[in-house]
Design a protein around this motif. Structure first.
Motif, short mmCIF file in Angstrom:
data_model
loop_
_atom_site.label_atom_id
_atom_site.label_comp_id
_atom_site.label_asym_id
_atom_site.label_seq_id
_atom_site.Cartn_x
_atom_site.Cartn_y
_atom_site.Cartn_z
N ALA A 75 0.82 -1.20 0.00
CA ALA A 75 0.00 0.00 0.00
C ALA A 75 0.86 1.26 0.00
O ALA A 75 0.57 2.23 -0.71
CB ALA A 75 -0.93 0.00 1.21
N ILE A 76 1.94 1.25 0.79
CA ILE A 76 2.79 2.43 0.88
C ILE A 76 3.55 2.65 -0.42
O ILE A 76 3.68 3.78 -0.91
CB ILE A 76 3.74 2.31 2.09
CG1 ILE A 76 2.93 2.45 3.38
CG2 ILE A 76 4.84 3.38 2.02
CD1 ILE A 76 3.71 2.19 4.64
N GLU A 77 4.05 1.58 -1.02
CA GLU A 77 4.79 1.72 -2.27
C GLU A 77 3.87 2.15 -3.41
O GLU A 77 4.29 2.88 -4.31
CB GLU A 77 5.53 0.42 -2.58
CG GLU A 77 6.70 0.19 -1.60
CD GLU A 77 7.36 -1.16 -1.77
OE1 GLU A 77 7.20 -1.79 -2.83
OE2 GLU A 77 8.05 -1.59 -0.83
N ALA A 78 2.61 1.71 -3.38
CA ALA A 78 1.65 2.17 -4.38
C ALA A 78 1.40 3.67 -4.25
O ALA A 78 1.32 4.40 -5.25
CB ALA A 78 0.34 1.40 -4.24
N GLU A 79 1.29 4.15 -3.02
CA GLU A 79 1.12 5.58 -2.80
C GLU A 79 2.36 6.36 -3.23
O GLU A 79 2.25 7.43 -3.84
CB GLU A 79 0.82 5.85 -1.31
CG GLU A 79 0.76 7.31 -0.91
CD GLU A 79 -0.47 8.06 -1.40
OE1 GLU A 79 -0.60 9.25 -1.08
OE2 GLU A 79 -1.30 7.46 -2.11
N LEU A 80 3.54 5.81 -2.97
CA LEU A 80 4.77 6.47 -3.41
C LEU A 80 4.83 6.58 -4.92
O LEU A 80 5.28 7.60 -5.46
CB LEU A 80 5.99 5.70 -2.89
CG LEU A 80 6.45 5.98 -1.47
CD1 LEU A 80 7.54 5.00 -1.06
CD2 LEU A 80 6.97 7.42 -1.34
N ALA A 81 4.40 5.53 -5.60
CA ALA A 81 4.40 5.55 -7.07
C ALA A 81 3.47 6.65 -7.59
O ALA A 81 3.81 7.37 -8.54
CB ALA A 81 3.99 4.19 -7.61
N LYS A 82 2.32 6.78 -6.94
CA LYS A 82 1.37 7.82 -7.35
C LYS A 82 1.93 9.21 -7.07
O LYS A 82 1.83 10.12 -7.92
CB LYS A 82 0.05 7.62 -6.59
CG LYS A 82 -1.07 8.55 -7.02
CD LYS A 82 -2.39 8.17 -6.36
CE LYS A 82 -2.38 8.46 -4.88
NZ LYS A 82 -3.72 8.24 -4.26
N ILE A 83 2.54 9.37 -5.91
CA ILE A 83 3.13 10.66 -5.55
C ILE A 83 4.26 11.01 -6.52
O ILE A 83 4.41 12.16 -6.95
CB ILE A 83 3.66 10.63 -4.10
CG1 ILE A 83 2.50 10.51 -3.12
CG2 ILE A 83 4.48 11.87 -3.80
CD1 ILE A 83 2.94 10.16 -1.71
N GLY A 84 5.06 10.01 -6.86
CA GLY A 84 6.21 10.24 -7.74
C GLY A 84 5.82 10.78 -9.10
O GLY A 84 6.59 11.52 -9.73
N LYS A 85 4.62 10.41 -9.57
CA LYS A 85 4.16 10.93 -10.86
C LYS A 85 3.80 12.41 -10.77
O LYS A 85 3.88 13.14 -11.76
CB LYS A 85 2.94 10.13 -11.33
CG LYS A 85 3.26 8.69 -11.71
CD LYS A 85 2.01 7.96 -12.15
CE LYS A 85 2.31 6.51 -12.52
NZ LYS A 85 1.09 5.76 -12.91
N ALA A 86 3.38 12.85 -9.58
CA ALA A 86 2.95 14.23 -9.41
C ALA A 86 4.09 15.16 -8.98
O ALA A 86 4.04 16.36 -9.24
CB ALA A 86 1.82 14.31 -8.38
N LEU A 87 5.09 14.59 -8.33
CA LEU A 87 6.19 15.41 -7.82
C LEU A 87 7.49 15.06 -8.52
O LEU A 87 7.69 13.93 -8.97
CB LEU A 87 6.36 15.17 -6.31
CG LEU A 87 5.16 15.49 -5.42
CD1 LEU A 87 5.48 15.13 -3.98
CD2 LEU A 87 4.78 16.97 -5.52
N ASN A 88 8.39 16.00 -8.58
CA ASN A 88 9.68 15.78 -9.23
C ASN A 88 10.73 15.42 -8.17
O ASN A 88 11.62 16.21 -7.87
CB ASN A 88 10.10 17.03 -10.00
CG ASN A 88 11.38 16.81 -10.76
OD1 ASN A 88 11.70 15.69 -11.14
ND2 ASN A 88 12.13 17.88 -10.97
N ILE A 89 10.58 14.22 -7.60
CA ILE A 89 11.57 13.77 -6.62
C ILE A 89 11.96 12.33 -6.92
O ILE A 89 11.15 11.55 -7.41
CB ILE A 89 11.05 13.87 -5.17
CG1 ILE A 89 9.76 13.07 -4.99
CG2 ILE A 89 10.87 15.31 -4.74
CD1 ILE A 89 9.32 12.97 -3.55
#
Length: 200
Positions: free
Chosen positions: A53-67
């Motif tokens: 669940a956490i890695e799925a959220e990180l993947a989603k965040i990564g698409k929106a943020l440049n980090i």
């Protein structure tokens, strides 16, 4: 920068605390937005329990943020936070001056709190390698470690940050701060209500 998000959240019935919501965002998203502002040379997130669940959220965040995020999965997360910290230190690849070890369930830690600790690190005495916030006598987080301190910890098999700090108090600059953000975390249902956060 290291973010510890491997815990079980057992006192809340086993939930991923990094995915609790504040102001419509997961705590993980809020932290990642802060990381984007700070632009660290390396950002490592430790997962364990609830990794999917956490890695799925990180993947989603990564698409929106440049980090750039390095995910390290602790297959021995049941051995406690120390095992995650050790794995995080062993995984670091960059040449850094200072490492911030952060918790994923501190919703009020923001850019200003990290910047304050970095300022204290830059002003530390030459024999001081660790910056630790303290609020009314209570140890807080995040804690900052110099590159030298990290190297010393890694040179000792099985050593972790907390034990190293306990063994070397002379290396620690304790910052007495009147800011409860450093000691407020989400451990229980009562904490959730007090901090104004909700379950996802």
């Amino acid at each position: 920068m290291v973010l510890l998000a491997a815990g079980e959240g057992s006192r809340m019935g086993s939930i991923p605390k990094a995915l609790l919501l504040k102001d419509g965002k997961t705590l993980l998203q809020g932290f990642c937005e802060m990381v984007q502002e700070l632009r660290p040379v390396e950002f490592v997130v430790l997962t364990g329990f609830h990794a999917q669940a956490i890695e799925a959220e990180l993947a989603k965040i990564g698409k929106a943020l440049n980090i750039a995020v390095t995910v390290q999965h602790n297959f021995n997360a049941q051995n406690g936070q120390g095992s995650s910290v050790r794995l995080a230190l062993e995984s670091l690849q960059s040449q850094f001056d200072v490492l911030a070890v952060c918790l994923s369930d501190q919703p009020n830690i923001g850019h200003e709190e990290i910047e304050y600790l970095l300022g204290q690190f830059s002003k530390r005495q030459t024999n001081q390698e660790i910056i630790m916030p303290e609020v009314n006598g209570q140890r807080g987080n995040p804690v900052l470690f110099s590159k030298k301190a990290v190297e010393n910890i890694l040179s000792i098999p099985g050593m972790v940050c907390r034990a190293y700090m306990d063994q070397h108090p002379e290396l620690i600059t304790v910052c007495e701060i009147d800011n409860p953000a450093y000691v407020l975390d989400a451990d229980t249902e009562a904490d959730i209500q007090k901090l104004g956060i909700t379950r996802a």
